[in-house]
Design a protein around this motif. Structure first.
Motif, PDB file in Angstrom:
ATOM      1  N   LEU A  44       0.835  -1.197   0.000  1.00 20.87           N
ATOM      2  CA  LEU A  44       0.000   0.000   0.000  1.00 20.87           C
ATOM      3  C   LEU A  44       0.874   1.254   0.000  1.00 20.87           C
ATOM      4  O   LEU A  44       0.576   2.240  -0.699  1.00 20.87           O
ATOM      5  N   THR A  45       1.966   1.225   0.754  1.00 21.08           N
ATOM      6  CA  THR A  45       2.877   2.374   0.786  1.00 21.08           C
ATOM      7  C   THR A  45       3.503   2.612  -0.582  1.00 21.08           C
ATOM      8  O   THR A  45       3.664   3.759  -1.027  1.00 21.08           O
ATOM      9  N   VAL A  46       3.840   1.525  -1.291  1.00 20.06           N
ATOM     10  CA  VAL A  46       4.370   1.652  -2.654  1.00 20.06           C
ATOM     11  C   VAL A  46       3.335   2.310  -3.566  1.00 20.06           C
ATOM     12  O   VAL A  46       3.655   3.185  -4.385  1.00 20.06           O
ATOM     13  N   LEU A  47       2.064   1.914  -3.434  1.00 23.21           N
ATOM     14  CA  LEU A  47       0.992   2.527  -4.223  1.00 23.21           C
ATOM     15  C   LEU A  47       0.867   4.016  -3.937  1.00 23.21           C
ATOM     16  O   LEU A  47       0.672   4.823  -4.840  1.00 23.21           O
ATOM     17  N   ARG A  48       0.935   4.375  -2.686  1.00 26.62           N
ATOM     18  CA  ARG A  48       0.724   5.774  -2.296  1.00 26.62           C
ATOM     19  C   ARG A  48       1.818   6.702  -2.817  1.00 26.62           C
ATOM     20  O   ARG A  48       1.561   7.877  -3.091  1.00 26.62           O
ATOM     21  N   ASP A  49       3.024   6.192  -2.945  1.00 29.19           N
ATOM     22  CA  ASP A  49       4.164   7.023  -3.364  1.00 29.19           C
ATOM     23  C   ASP A  49       3.918   7.564  -4.770  1.00 29.19           C
ATOM     24  O   ASP A  49       3.810   6.805  -5.739  1.00 29.19           O
ATOM     25  N   GLY A  50       3.859   8.889  -4.892  1.00 28.51           N
ATOM     26  CA  GLY A  50       3.602   9.514  -6.185  1.00 28.51           C
ATOM     27  C   GLY A  50       4.694   9.273  -7.201  1.00 28.51           C
ATOM     28  O   GLY A  50       4.477   9.458  -8.400  1.00 28.51           O
ATOM     29  N   GLY A  51       5.880   8.846  -6.763  1.00 23.63           N
ATOM     30  CA  GLY A  51       6.980   8.584  -7.681  1.00 23.63           C
ATOM     31  C   GLY A  51       7.058   7.151  -8.165  1.00 23.63           C
ATOM     32  O   GLY A  51       7.945   6.819  -8.956  1.00 23.63           O
ATOM     33  N   THR A  52       6.148   6.288  -7.724  1.00 22.20           N
ATOM     34  CA  THR A  52       6.169   4.893  -8.152  1.00 22.20           C
ATOM     35  C   THR A  52       5.816   4.795  -9.636  1.00 22.20           C
ATOM     36  O   THR A  52       4.743   5.245 -10.050  1.00 22.20           O
ATOM     37  N   PRO A  53       6.695   4.209 -10.470  1.00 21.62           N
ATOM     38  CA  PRO A  53       6.413   4.108 -11.913  1.00 21.62           C
ATOM     39  C   PRO A  53       5.311   3.070 -12.179  1.00 21.62           C
ATOM     40  O   PRO A  53       5.073   2.191 -11.350  1.00 21.62           O
TER      41      PRO A  53
END
Length: 216
Positions: A19-28
């Motif tokens: 979920l934290t990976v999803l939230r990160d606006g920089g995740t490609p």
């Protein structure tokens, strides 16, 4: 919110991580898709814990005979992922489902639902994969259509990445027997209907369309 609405947020470290990976606006987009797949896997695993039908069988080991349990394949399952981002959830879910029919859904701007089977048998269990629950408008329409075919209550489980409190309130007021699994409940939506803090537009981030504008 109706007290009988059941919303489950599993306290699993892998669910929190992805979920934290999803939230990160920089995740490609590719990693965003991986995070959706992983959340689809773990949320479906939790949703099946007390729902997937089983039957007892005799197992002949190399030394003796004992009892075992297997998934009862005589009770069919139907997966309904809401396109496009719902496919990301389904890709993870399929890794923990022994067998399931698949019917991807699309809700047009006019409210027409594309892809929903004309008839769903009265023994079929239905898993609905919805990327996020905001004001629940489109989901409400889909639930109405499913109810017309007798699919509600214990026959139905919803799996979603995120749910906003206003959307859950709307669902609880209309569908008090609903069971829903999600990675987190966020408190609010903004004036454009986006979950806060949320993770942005799941469809755009999953497909990678959002980043194309900067390449023009």
């Amino acid at each position: 919110m109706a007290m009988s609405l059941r919303v489950v947020v599993p306290p699993h470290p892998l669910i929190a991580h992805w979920l934290t990976v999803l939230r990160d606006g920089g995740t490609p987009p590719p990693l965003f898709g991986t995070a959706m797949l992983e959340l689809g896997r773990w949320l479906t695993y939790e949703a099946l814990r007390d729902w997937l039908p089983q039957r007892v069988v005799a197992v002949h080991t190399q030394l003796a005979t004992t009892e075992g349990q297997v998934v009862d394949a005589t009770i069919p399952l139907l997966a309904l992922p809401l396109l496009p981002a719902g496919l990301g959830l389904w890709e993870g879910a399929r890794t923990v489902l022994p067998a399931s029919a698949l019917a991807p859904l699309w809700i047009e701007a006019q409210g027409q639902i594309i892809g929903l089977p004309d008839a769903i048998g009265d023994r079929v269990g239905v898993l609905l994969f919805v990327p996020e629950i905001t004001a629940a408008d489109g989901l409400m329409l889909l639930l109405e259509r499913l109810a017309e075919q007798g699919v509600q209550g214990e026959r139905l489980r919803i799996i979603s990445l995120l749910a906003a409190a206003p959307g859950l309130k709307a669902l609880g007021e209309r569908w008090s027997d609903l069971t829903l699994y999600c990675a987190c409940i966020d408190a609010d939506v903004d004036d454009q209907g986006r979950i806060l803090p949320g993770f942005g537009d799941a469809d755009l981030r999953f497909t990678g369309i959002e980043g194309l504008a900067s390449l023009g």
